[in-house]
Structures are given as structure tokens and as C-alpha cells.
Design an enzyme around this catalytic site. Structure first.
Site, PDB file in Angstrom:
ATOM      1  CG  HIS A 165      -2.006  -1.048   1.134  1.00  0.00           C
ATOM      2  ND1 HIS A 165      -3.316  -0.742   0.875  1.00  0.00           N
ATOM      3  CD2 HIS A 165      -1.963  -2.394   1.243  1.00  0.00           C
ATOM      4  CE1 HIS A 165      -4.043  -1.855   0.841  1.00  0.00           C
ATOM      5  NE2 HIS A 165      -3.242  -2.868   1.071  1.00  0.00           N
ATOM      6  CG  ASP A 373       0.250   9.348   0.789  1.00  0.00           C
ATOM      7  OD1 ASP A 373       0.201   8.165   1.156  1.00  0.00           O
ATOM      8  OD2 ASP A 373      -0.441  10.254   1.291  1.00  0.00           O
TER       9      ASP A 373
HETATM   10  O1  F6P Z   1      -0.835   3.330   4.601  1.00  0.00           O
HETATM   11  C1  F6P Z   1      -0.402   2.225   5.301  1.00  0.00           C
HETATM   12  C2  F6P Z   1      -1.264   1.925   6.505  1.00  0.00           C
HETATM   13  O2  F6P Z   1      -0.880   0.704   7.070  1.00  0.00           O
HETATM   14  C3  F6P Z   1      -2.730   1.885   6.166  1.00  0.00           C
HETATM   15  O3  F6P Z   1      -3.113   0.661   5.627  1.00  0.00           O
HETATM   16  C4  F6P Z   1      -3.353   2.202   7.486  1.00  0.00           C
HETATM   17  O4  F6P Z   1      -4.611   2.771   7.354  1.00  0.00           O
HETATM   18  C5  F6P Z   1      -2.399   3.199   8.072  1.00  0.00           C
HETATM   19  O5  F6P Z   1      -1.136   2.912   7.508  1.00  0.00           O
HETATM   20  C6  F6P Z   1      -2.469   3.192   9.590  1.00  0.00           C
HETATM   21  O6  F6P Z   1      -1.376   2.641  10.187  1.00  0.00           O
HETATM   22  P1  F6P Z   1      -1.372   1.914  11.607  1.00  0.00           P
HETATM   23  O7  F6P Z   1      -1.968   0.563  11.428  1.00  0.00           O
HETATM   24  O8  F6P Z   1       0.071   1.868  11.964  1.00  0.00           O
HETATM   25  O9  F6P Z   1      -2.177   2.763  12.540  1.00  0.00           O
END
Ligand code: F6P
Length: 484
Positions: A165, A373
């Protein structure tokens, strides 16, 4: 225990991610969770990952399971030490900063590197027994890069796919990671490796070739030893029509009505981001202050709402950022504001999704200016939320994956350039309705095609075995045809 699967022939989907979105009464799931659940519903399957809970000791085989229709949510707890080393450590102080081109913020530590691979092994051990011979396994994101290889070590020959992602930088940057070669070998163990953009694909293929691990072919596949893997971009989308409807309805919510009344006719600029150094918050505030300095006549006539829920506060670099942004907002308001005007409204709370869509719709400008990003779904949701007759303008960083799809309609900026971004704010606020509509239509054409459903369907179509490779008859086989 899970219906047809481990010994039966049905082709189910097994989704694996660090966080699992177990449905809870009263809680609204995010767009990605809804999409992955839709994918799981269509074939039945399992969503596996960390429960979010910690324990002093973990039994290597224990799992929490919850059945919701044809979907089993299977989660495991982790020890506090594993969370510190695997999640807060290697995942978020090594992989995250390096993948966002921030070698300066990365912290490497051998114990954390080891823990990352160890926790992936633990996940593989817990998951392997749940996977049936014809199941498709789809692993998500940077926390779980070695999971496919760990499953292969346990004898799994299933089709296993991986989707990243976040960005994948060129070898000059990403090779700084401890365990770099092992990560690449882990990625090469999948059948399909998906990225957000073609740029990430190029970088990854260069990594494989320069490490002597693979050779790219003209058809987009990469030969790795005696195997052939598919490496491709699958830009993630949103539920475009759903967001548009929600935004339309949200205008009637009391929260959005209160916001509108409080604006008293001022033009609204909006930014919505997790509190993360990759989002370019400090640079964005500097750009807004530069705009106010260049256009003092606009003071009191614009309002910038920045919604920034706190995130990963246990990681020191995030705690530091929280303090810095709060100080910067205070200084900007103190220096530029007036008795009856606060230039920046700053919230660090979570705001319900429906309210956000309503706020996007009433905004004149969406500020999406990350320093890096993978994609950025705020940019896409901002566009889909607009009033077709009178849409707002998206100001978008050239370093967001979304810029590859939205460059035809957004004002593309370099987020490090405060003066250039300030000029884009001015241009957006002065743009004619005709130009705004034209730009909005261009972006909506893309968003109507590249929806989140098209994203998962395309990925699973790539991951599904070719017709002649299907070994067992399946009542739901072929459920994942591409639609876009
Ligand atoms: O963008 C990567 C990501 O893992 C997303 O999938 C997720 O919404 C965001 O970061 C939040 O991160 P964490 O799980 O560390 O709170």
C-alpha cells in the site's frame, strides 16, 4: 471448522493484514475494509492478522475466531515485546521511513529486524493450517513482506499474492534497509506482487535485477529462478458513487451545518491526514502562511481546517511531530490571526467518515500535499465528494501516488515549495466555475473507472490460477473476473 477449505476443494480467499477489521456493532468500517470484506463475501474465506491486543506470553497455536456470514475473522495476540520490535520497531521505524524516502528518520536495530522476520514466521505457523489446497492467499502491506516465503517454507504451494500500500523506492534508497536482500527474496516468493504505481513497479524490478534475483520479461513478468512472477501496478480506488452519495446526504448533518454556519461566508481550505511526517503538514502550514503573507487582503476571508488524528504516538518521531505541528499552528494563528479570526482550525480527533465527506463538499480547496504517499485516498474522496455543479479544486502533491491518475484535473504542486504551493492556493481560489467543472470531470472519469471494487477484482483476477491450472472443481471458482 471453517467450512470447505483445508481439505475440501472450494477456492476461498484468505486475506492477511497486520490489522484486521473485525466488524463491531456501531462501528463503521473504512473503505478498504468494506472492499476487502466484499471480496471475501464473494467466495467465502478468512481475514487473518493481529488482534491489536498484547499479552505477556503467546501460545504459538492459539487464535481468536469470529464467523460473520461466509467470512471467518481469525486473529492472534502478540507479546508487548513483539509489538515494540516488529510493529513499532522494524515496520514503523525502518520500513515506513525508508519506503517514504526518509533515511534521516529511520532507526535500525538488529533485535527489531530479527523480530520482524520472527513474527512473520509466527503468523505463517498460525495461518498455514487454515489454508486449503485451492485457496488464494492475499497478503497486504509492509508489515508482512516475508509472510509468503514463510508460508512456502511450511510447504504451501497455493497461489499467494502481495500488495504494497505504500511506495517502493529505487534501490539507491531502499537498499539501506537491514535485511534488504531477504525482503526481496520474500517478495520474490509470491506469485503476484502488486504496487500502487508503475513507478514503484520499475523500482522493484530494478531491485531484483541489480541483486541478481530476477530478470524482467517483455510481458511484465519477472523470472525468478525456475519460477515466473507477475509484478504490476494496481492503483487502489474508492467507492466513487458511494462517496458521492454520502457527501450529498452529509450536507444535512448537524455537524456539517454547524461548520457551514461558523464559516460566515469565508472560503474553506481543508486538509485531512493521519499525523504522519510523510503527509507534509509542516510544509503545508508554511505554504498557507506564505499565501496569507502574499495576499493580506484575504485575511479574515479564508479558513483552513486541518483534521489530523493522532497516529503511532508511541514511535518517538511521531510524538515529536505532534509537538511540532501543534506549536506551528499556535505560532501561525498567533502571528496571522485577529481578534475575530483564527486562520487555522486544527483538530487531532477522529471525525466520522460521513461528516468528512460533507466537509469536503463544502470546501473550496482540498490540500493534499504529502512529501511521499503510496496513493492517498483523501485526494480521491475529496474529488468524489464535490458538488458537480460547483466543485472545489484539488491541490495535489506530485509525490502522491494519486498524482499519476489525477494530474489532468488537480493543481499539481511540489510540497517543499511554499511559494509555489501558495500560488496554487491563490489560483484555486480564483478559478472560474467552468474550469473547475472541466477539471473535476476529468478526475471523475478516472475515479468512476478505477474504483475500489475494480482494484480487488483486477488483483484477484491476476492471482487466480489460469483455467488449465485449476486442480479441483470449485463452486465459486472464477468469482474474481476483472471488471475494469
Ligand atoms: O498506509 C499504510 C497503513 O498501514 C494503512 O493501511 C493504514 O490505514 C495506516 O497505515 C495506519 O497505520 P497503523 O496501522 O500503523 O495505525
Amino acid at each position: 471448522m471453517f467450512g470447505p477449505g483445508p481439505s475440501g476443494g472450494n477456492q476461498r480467499l484468505i486475506v492477511v493484514s497486520n490489522r484486521v477489521s473485525v466488524p463491531r456493532a456501531g462501528a463503521s468500517a473504512g473503505g478498504l475494509a468494506v472492499a476487502l470484506e466484499a471480496a471475501l463475501q464473494s467466495s467465502g474465506g478468512i481475514w487473518f492478522g493481529w488482534s491489536g491486543e498484547t499479552r505477556t506470553a503467546i501460545d504459538a497455536d492459539s487464535l481468536h475466531t469470529q464467523q460473520v456470514g461466509p467470512v471467518t475473522f481469525a486473529t492472534t495476540d502478540l507479546t508487548r515485546r513483539d509489538v515494540e520490535d516488529y510493529y513499532l520497531g522494524y515496520s514503523n521505524r525502518a520500513l515506513w521511513p525508508v519506503c517514504h524516502y526518509r533515511l534521516d528518520l529511520s532507526r535500525f536495530n538488529e533485535r527489531e529486524t530479527q523480530a520482524y522476520f520472527r513474527v512473520n514466521d509466527l503468523f505463517a505457523r498460525k495461518l498455514a493450517g487454515l489454508v486449503g489446497p485451492s485457496d488464494l492467499v492475499w497478503v497486504h502491506d509492509y508489515h508482512l513482506i516475508p509472510l509468503g516465503a514463510a508460508l512456502r517454507d511450511r510447504g504451501l504451494t497455493n497461489r499467494i499474492g502481495f500488495f504494497l500500500h505504500i511506495p517502493w523506492p529505487p534501490p539507491e534508497v531502499v537498499s539501506a534497509l537491514p535485511g534488504y536482500r531477504r525482503l526481496l527474496q520474500g517478495l520474490a516468493a509470491y506469485d503476484v506482487v502488486g504496487f500502487q504505481t508503475e513507478r514503484d513497479v520499475e523500482h522493484f524490478v530494478r531491485c531484483l535485477e541489480e541483486e541478481g534475483l530476477g530478470t524482467s520479461e517483455d510481458d511484465g513478468t519477472v523470472v525468478v529462478g525456475d519460477r515466473r512472477i507477475e509484478v504490476a501496478s494496481f492503483p487502489i480506488g474508492i467507492d466513487t458513487e458511494g462517496v458521492a452519495e454520502m457527501a450529498d446526504k452529509s450536507v444535512g448533518l448537524s455537524s456539517t451545518r454547524r461548520m457551514l454556519a461558523s464559516l460566515e461566508g469565508k472560503r474553506l481550505l481543508i486538509g485531512v491526514d493521519r499525523l504522519d511526517y510523510s503527509k507534509g503538514l509542516r510544509e503545508r502550514i508554511r505554504s498557507y502562511v506564505a499565501y496569507l503573507a502574499a495576499h493580506p487582503e484575504e485575511k479574515g476571508r479564508v479558513s483552513y481546517l486541518q483534521i489530523t488524528p493522532k497516529s503511532r504516538s508511541e514511535v518517538p518521531e511521531y510524538a515529536e511531530l505532534e509537538r511540532e505541528v501543534a506549536t506551528q499552528v499556535g505560532e501561525a494563528n498567533g502571528a496571522c490571526g485577529d481578534f475575530d479570526w483564527t486562520p487555522i482550525r486544527y483538530l487531532t480527533q477522529n471525525v466520522p467518515h460521513a461528516t468528512l465527506m460533507g466537509l469536503y463538499r463544502m470546501a473550496d480547496v482540498g490540500l493534499v500535499t504529502p512529501l511521499r504517499d503510496g496513493m492517498n485516498l483523501v485526494a480521491k474522496e475529496f474529488v468524489a465528494s464535490q458538488d458537480p455543479q460547483d466543485p472545489g479544486v484539488l491541490i495535489l502533491s506530485r509525490y502522491a501516488g494519486a498524482a499519476f491518475e489525477l494530474e489532468g484535473g488537480a493543481l499539481i504542486v511540489n510540497p517543499y515549495d511554499a511559494v509555489g504551493t501558495a500560488e496554487a492556493i491563490d489560483r484555486a481560489l480564483r478559478m472560474s466555475r467552468g474550469e473547475r467543472r472541466e477539471r473535476w470531470e476529468t478526475m471523475m472519469d478516472v475515479l468512476r473507472t478505477h474504483t475500489v471494487n475494480a482494484w480487488w477484482q483486477n488483483f484477484l483476477a491476476a492471482l487466480s490460477p489460469a483455467e488449465d491450472e485449476r486442480s479441483a472443481p470449485s463452486s465459486s471458482g472464477g468469482a474474481f473476473g476483472a471488471t475494469a
